[in-house]
Scaffold this active site. Structure first.
Site, PDB file in Angstrom:
ATOM      1  N   GLU A   1      -6.442  24.513  -4.969  1.00 19.11           N
ATOM      2  CA  GLU A   1      -7.736  23.980  -4.567  1.00 19.11           C
ATOM      3  C   GLU A   1      -7.979  24.475  -3.146  1.00 19.11           C
ATOM      4  OE1 GLU A   1      -8.045  19.764  -3.888  1.00 19.11           O
ATOM      5  OE2 GLU A   1     -10.240  19.838  -3.866  1.00 19.11           O
TER       6      GLU A   1
ATOM      7  N   ARG B   1       8.395  20.221  -7.691  1.00 22.55           N
ATOM      8  CA  ARG B   1       7.891  20.889  -6.504  1.00 22.55           C
ATOM      9  C   ARG B   1       9.019  21.098  -5.503  1.00 22.55           C
ATOM     10  NH1 ARG B   1       3.403  17.352  -5.192  1.00 22.55           N
ATOM     11  NH2 ARG B   1       2.672  19.255  -4.247  1.00 22.55           N
TER      12      ARG B   1
ATOM     13  N   LYS C   1      -0.321  18.005   2.697  1.00 21.53           N
ATOM     14  CA  LYS C   1      -1.483  18.537   3.400  1.00 21.53           C
ATOM     15  C   LYS C   1      -1.977  17.549   4.443  1.00 21.53           C
ATOM     16  CE  LYS C   1      -3.471  21.843   0.211  1.00 21.53           C
ATOM     17  NZ  LYS C   1      -4.303  22.015  -0.982  1.00 21.53           N
TER      18      LYS C   1
END
Length: 569
Positions: free
Chosen positions: A42, A268, A278
RNA sequence: UGGGAUGUAGUGUAAUGGUAACACUGCAGAUUCUGGUUCUGCCUUUGGGGGUUCGAAUCCCUCCAUCCCAGCCA
């Protein structure tokens, strides 16, 4: 030869994704035998080392099975996304050494098709326009342990749904007023299946579609259909989407969707001493705790690049970490190992004295300068040699001379002979101190027969020091980076990761003396400051008249341990 | 306390019913014109308990632990 064998052996061990793909290939479940993956970021932030794993997996799998990997920007939330990020994402992937070719897609490319599919679902009675407020939606959804209940609008007549959805699209209703929802199962134990939202109203201009739309499709609807449209065969994402797989499968089984890709999830990447979210990275930037997204201490790809890590070492790192479904935390030392291993093979060796004291060779002619030949890289015979100026007055490392040498110290001390790298053997004779007793200068004599760093009689010395000729030395700012956080799991103790910020994560050295060949150093060139570490000129701040170097990583340092043993520390 | 997942040396990853292994870390030592590199050796492993089997990390049962999910984010 041996190294090649090792690689071959390692390649034989397959991760679970490779097994799935090979099974699918063998069973003929892959159309035309062409494996198609995608990397779907994204565009709402900078890519970081966690994304590197995903990039390597998706592009790597496509490469291995001679298929292709699409770059798809998942741009369905214009409130959070920006073109600035799109550019950085593309740049970072290319830097990693991967290429999506012509396959650059955007979820927004599919807005028309998505809309049609939504209309079709409404017509089939499989989706409805809900007028519940966001608070009510939440309330009706139930909890983790309690089932939800149906919205009063769930049985709204199809015609009315169609009209309302059309009005939503036309901008006749404010944000939050209506929601298009799939009619699934409000009692499902999986919350994602309790009539998930398909479309929400957002009066937000989109970087690519401008003001064409004021309704935007949700991830659970967009992603699987985008995959289907592009003919993705293996849709690989991280573990937290496992719960969404039923929604994924629902969407790809909507009537009229020919191709049904499958979703697979892997764990992950986590690395100790790092934060990866983030939100936290953004906060570090906004609070000014780092020098932007590309601060060399940041785990962003841009930070990694600026610090001097090589893309090859990052790919090697991901390979060594492996792919599995276990939530794990990789040791930071593995990252450093991979960086060192790669840089050792390619970094040009140079001599830089970080904490200088003067060394004067009393029996060396005053005013004379000679050029000594130095290997650019002993690990690479093609790296060539360079000439380094040598003279009577040199800088050496303060640490390389001891007034009272402890046992085991084999550097310079009065009466001891060492080698000046590439140059001559020297023996310390006396030293001078300042008022505080700090050594300021060391006198020595040299053996003219030892030119090149080996004596005529074959006698050995235990120590070798690097040096820089005083007359020819240049100056630079050297930034020595360390871990940004001093705790393995920042914030684990206090709940606030900022409490674990390492106050010494950056040390700036301004008095360093560098060999003159560094005058032309440019960002992108891998350097090893001998006996210290790997460095690279800073891409942001280094200028010919003010050189700035970033320390990528120290050399493996057994000297530190030695010092402790000897009581020097 | 609903659902979904996961437990193999300190860390990560292999081994899919047949001698538990590779890498990193750590610790020793050798080599070395970088106390780097290279080389050698050592340490330490199947979450617990049952069961099936000649044989279990692997299959079954059970317990325990950890992670994810209640955005009109992705």
């Amino acid at each position: 030869m041996e190294a090649e064998n090792k690689v071959t052996e390692a390649a034989e061990s397959m991760n679970f994704l490779e097994k799935i793909i090979e099974d699918d290939l063998a069973a003929g479940r892959v159309p035309d035998g062409v494996v198609v993956t995608r990397f779907p970021p994204e565009p709402n932030g900078y890519l970081h080392i966690g994304h590197i794993k995903s990039i390597c997996i998706n592009f790597g799998l496509a490469q291995k099975y001679r298929g292709r990997c699409h770059l798809r920007l998942d741009d369905t939330n214009p409130a959070k996304e920006d073109v600035e990020y799109i550019d950085s994402i593309k740049r970072d992937i290319k830097w990693m050494g991967f290429d999506w070719g012509i396959h650059e897609y955007y979820a927004s490319d599919y807005y028309d098709q998505l809309y049609e599919i939504a209309v079709r679902l409404i017509k089939e009675g499989k989706a409805y326009v809900d007028s519940l407020t966001p608070e009510q939606v939440k309330e009706y959804r139930g909890t983790l342990t309690q089932p939800g209940k149906n919205s009063p609008d769930r049985e709204r007549p199809i015609e009315e749904n169609l009209r309302l959805f059309e009005e939503m699209r036309q901008g006749k209703h404010p944000e939050g007023r209506y929601l298009l929802r799939a009619k699934l199962d409000m009692a499902s134990p999986n919350i994602n299946m309790r009539d998930p939202a398909l479309y929400r109203i957002k009066f937000e201009s989109h970087p690519r579609t401008g003001n064409k739309w004021c309704i935007y499709p949700m991830y659970d609807f967009t992603h699987p259909i985008s995959d289907a449209i592009e003919g993705i065969t293996h849709s690989i994402c991280t573990l937290e989407f496992e719960d969404h797989r039923p929604a994924y499968d629902w969407a790809t089984s909507i009537d009229g969707i020919e191709h049904a890709p499958h979703q697979y999830e892997f764990a992950r990447l986590n690395i100790n001493y790092f934060v990866m979210s983030k939100r936290k990275l953004l906060q570090l930037v906004k609070l000014g705790l780092v020098d932007g997204w590309d601060d060399p201490r940041m785990p962003t790809i841009s930070g990694i690049r600026r610090r001097g890590y090589s893309p090859e070492s990052m790919r090697d790192f991901v390979k060594r970490v492996g792919v599995a479904k276990v939530e794990s935390v990789v040791d930071f030392s593995l990252l450093e190992f991979c960086v060192r291993e790669d840089l050792n093979k390619r970094a040009r060796r140079v001599m830089v004295v970080l904490d200088p004291i003067k060394l004067v060779i009393d029996n060396y002619p005053e005013g004379k300068t000679e050029m000594v030949e130095a290997d650019n890289n002993p690990e690479d015979e093609n790296a060539g040699k360079r000439l380094v100026p040598f003279s009577r007055e040199l800088y050496i490392e303060r640490e390389d001379f001891a007034v009272n040498p402890p046992k085991g110290y084999h550097r310079l001390y009065i009466g001891n002979e060492i080698r000046l790298k590439h140059a001559y053997y020297v023996t310390a004779t006396s030293y001078e101190t300042d008022a505080d007793g700090n050594v300021t200068l060391v006198h020595c004599t040299y053996d003219p027969e030892s030119r090149g760093g080996a004596s005529a009689d074959g006698r050995k010395v235990k120590g070798t020091s690097h040096w820089v000729s005083v007359h020819d030395a240049i100056s630079a700012e050297i930034r020595q980076y360390d871990k940004l956080f001093s705790a393995e799991d920042p914030g684990a103790k206090t709940g606030n990761y900022l409490d674990d910020l390492n106050p010494d994560s950056l040390k700036v050295v301004t008095c360093a003396k560098l060999e003159s060949s560094l005058r032309d150093a440019r960002p992108g060139e891998y350097l090893q400051f001998m006996r210290s570490g790997y460095y690279m000129a800073d891409s942001k701040d280094s200028r010919p008249d003010h050189l700035v170097f970033n320390r990528t990583v120290t050399l493996k340092d057994s000297w530190e341990k030695m010092k402790q043993k000897m009581g020097l520390k």
